[in-house]
Design an enzyme around this catalytic site. Structure first.
Site, PDB file in Angstrom:
ATOM      1  N   CYS A  39       0.822  -1.220   0.000  1.00 45.48           N
ATOM      2  CA  CYS A  39       0.000   0.000   0.000  1.00 45.48           C
ATOM      3  C   CYS A  39       0.857   1.272   0.000  1.00 45.48           C
ATOM      4  O   CYS A  39       1.560   1.558   0.974  1.00 45.48           O
ATOM      5  CB  CYS A  39      -0.913  -0.041   1.223  1.00 45.48           C
TER       6      CYS A  39
ATOM      7  N   CYS B 211      -0.025   3.795   2.747  1.00 46.75           N
ATOM      8  CA  CYS B 211       0.441   3.268   4.037  1.00 46.75           C
ATOM      9  C   CYS B 211       1.915   3.604   4.247  1.00 46.75           C
ATOM     10  O   CYS B 211       2.320   4.034   5.333  1.00 46.75           O
ATOM     11  CB  CYS B 211       0.245   1.753   4.100  1.00 46.75           C
TER      12      CYS B 211
END
Length: 99
Positions: free
Chosen positions: A28, A31
């Site tokens: 991600c 993230c």
């Protein structure tokens, strides 16, 4: 601090006043972008606990994680708020102050 099961999570959220749980995934991008901000506030504004959704799918399901990153705020062991998506440091600090 990374946790992979409910027992570890319970130990972390019951051991601090305010805990921010970061549900993330290795792949991600948002993230990864949030990581320096989370490192910066860890221990200053809240204790930060990270949960890889692919290693702890049961926890992701329990907290209805539908996208990453998803953040859950715990106060005195109880979930008080949840938000998905990346944030600036200012937005995160503001949210933690009101969550």
């Amino acid at each position: 601090m990374s946790v992979t099961n409910e027992a570890e999570l319970n130990a972390e959220i019951n051991g601090s006043d305010i805990v921010l749980v970061d549900f993330y995934a290795q792949w991600c991008g948002p993230c990864k972008a949030m990581a320096p901000t989370l490192d910066k506030i860890d221990g200053e504004v809240a204790k930060v606990v990270k949960i890889d959704i692919e290693e702890a799918q049961d926890l992701a399901t329990k907290y209805a994680v539908r996208s990453v990153p998803t953040f859950v705020v715990f106060k005195n062991g109880e979930a008080t708020d949840q938000r998905a998506g990346g944030m600036t440091e200012g937005q995160l600090r503001s949210w933690l102050g009101t969550a």
